[in-house]
Design a protein around this motif. Structure first.
Motif: not given
Length: 420
Positions: A121, A128, A125
């Motif tokens: 990732r 988040d 990402e």
């Protein structure tokens, strides 16, 4: 709906310990001296409330049955009830689980969970996902904390990165245990279990053994019971509580740093340069040796801090560093016909086992002479004391050692009221 009073209710005691050095003193007293009362703990600086809290925490950490209480009149005494011959597993390692975690530790845990599926990732990402996992606002998330945690995890080897169009992607590093067969996993587990109790540090060995055990279970590979494996006969239960101090000392030696310690509850701190560690396994003691050839018993260190020296520390092998002069030990053991036969037999058996490295001369049927030349005679003083009335010092014993033993003897006689 939870009422305001219930929502704000606090636990009767805190289940984590921020300063482990305070807890260390309690564990050592309960495991070595046993049966101490509340009043005796108060005399060493542990008040009633702290005593109750620490006892509850210890009970949470280890299996039931290891904490035993009895009454001496109206006075309740507590002791740690353990037998290494029944269980080789040192349950005191679990006391490290309750040490308070720093705030960034929660970032490490969340990031590892997020990347637990094996996919890579991008940092945005991951951020988040952290915010999504923080729905209940347990963490006060800052902008830089996730990045610092990612760098730390990558530096430790738990994560790996790859760049795609100038973007760094993170994913879990390959699990080295995946490369081992079932037989190799078992051999590794046995090796770690064997060396855990005889290595300078014990806690990492227990953690690694538990990790291997859990991995084997996840792969449906049979793992032996942890209580059935290797132990060192005289492994002291309290030794494990000094692992944190020993680790700091080892790091200071490796990185050529100085140490500032508080020793034996003295208010005045001591500045020193560590050179080596030595463990006296039969008696569960570890000694810190400085570049000035001064020895400190690790268990008596109450606080320790690494500091950068003003001058570069030269290696211990430098020609300018003089080694301490060797000391002579000359011990005379006397066994009379009027002595207890079983006790004499036990003493002679101990000498065969523990003094095999010394030169033995039978002077006559009652007197035996044990001699040796050693670098650190003072570390043998506790061992010599255990032979009490059967041992005396021969004429060749080093003068300083002789004075130390005579002083200890006089202090003991005064303490027990035999002499004034």
């Amino acid at each position: 709906m939870i009422g305001k009073k219930s929502k704000n209710a606090k636990s009767s005691y805190t289940k984590t310990v921020k300063y482990y050095e305070r807890y260390r003193d309690f564990i050592r007293n309960i495991t070595i001296y046993s049966y101490r009362s509340r009043q005796e703990y108060a005399e060493i600086g542990i008040n009633n409330r702290t005593y109750d809290d620490y006892k509850r925490i210890l009970s949470d950490c280890i299996k039931q049955g290891f904490i035993e209480e009895s009454f001496n009149g109206k006075e309740k005494r507590t002791r740690f009830n353990a037998d290494m011959y029944k269980s080789s597993y040192n349950y005191l390692v679990n006391t490290y689980f309750i040490k308070s975690l720093p705030n960034n530790a929660f970032y490490y845990i969340i990031i590892l969970q997020i990347l637990g599926d094996g996919n890579s990732r991008f940092i945005n990402e991951i951020e988040d996902a952290i915010y999504k996992e923080n729905d209940y606002k347990q963490l006060d998330i800052s902008n830089s904390a996730p990045y610092r945690a990612l760098c730390a995890l990558t530096g430790s080897g738990l994560l790996k990165t790859n760049k795609v169009k100038n973007k760094s992607y993170y994913q879990l590093a390959d699990n080295i245990l995946d490369q081992l067969t079932a037989k190799e996993l078992l051999e590794l587990y046995n090796a770690v279990s064997f060396f855990t109790n005889v290595s300078p540090l014990s806690v990492p060995g227990y953690y690694l053994a538990n990790t291997i055990s859990q991995y084997m279970e996840s792969k449906k590979v049979a793992c032996p019971e942890k209580n059935l494996f290797w132990q060192y006969r005289f492994c002291n239960y309290s030794k494990i509580v000094d692992d944190e101090v020993i680790y700091i000392i080892l790091q200071a030696i490796e990185n050529k740093k100085s140490l500032k310690i508080s020793y034996d509850k003295n208010k005045k701190s001591i500045l020193l340069v560590p050179e080596a560690l030595r463990t006296d396994y039969p008696y569960g003691r570890t000694y810190l040796y400085t570049t000035k050839h001064v020895a400190y018993k690790v268990e008596k260190i109450t606080k320790i801090q690494v500091i950068s020296p003003k001058k570069a520390i030269k290696p211990a092998t430098s020609q300018k560093v003089k080694k301490p002069a060797a000391k002579k030990l000359d011990l005379i053991f006397t066994f009379k016909a009027t002595d207890d036969e079983r006790e004499v037999t036990a003493i002679k058996h101990r000498l065969q086992q523990e003094a095999a490295w010394m030169h033995c001369t039978e002077l006559d049927k009652e007197h035996y002479r044990y001699t040796a030349t050693v670098q650190d005679a003072f570390s043998l003083v506790p061992w010599i004391r255990t032979f009490h009335k059967y041992v005396s010092l021969g004429s060749d014993t080093d003068t300083v050692v002789k004075e130390r033993l005579e002083k200890d003897k006089m202090e003991a006689l005064q303490k027990y009221g035999i002499i004034q």
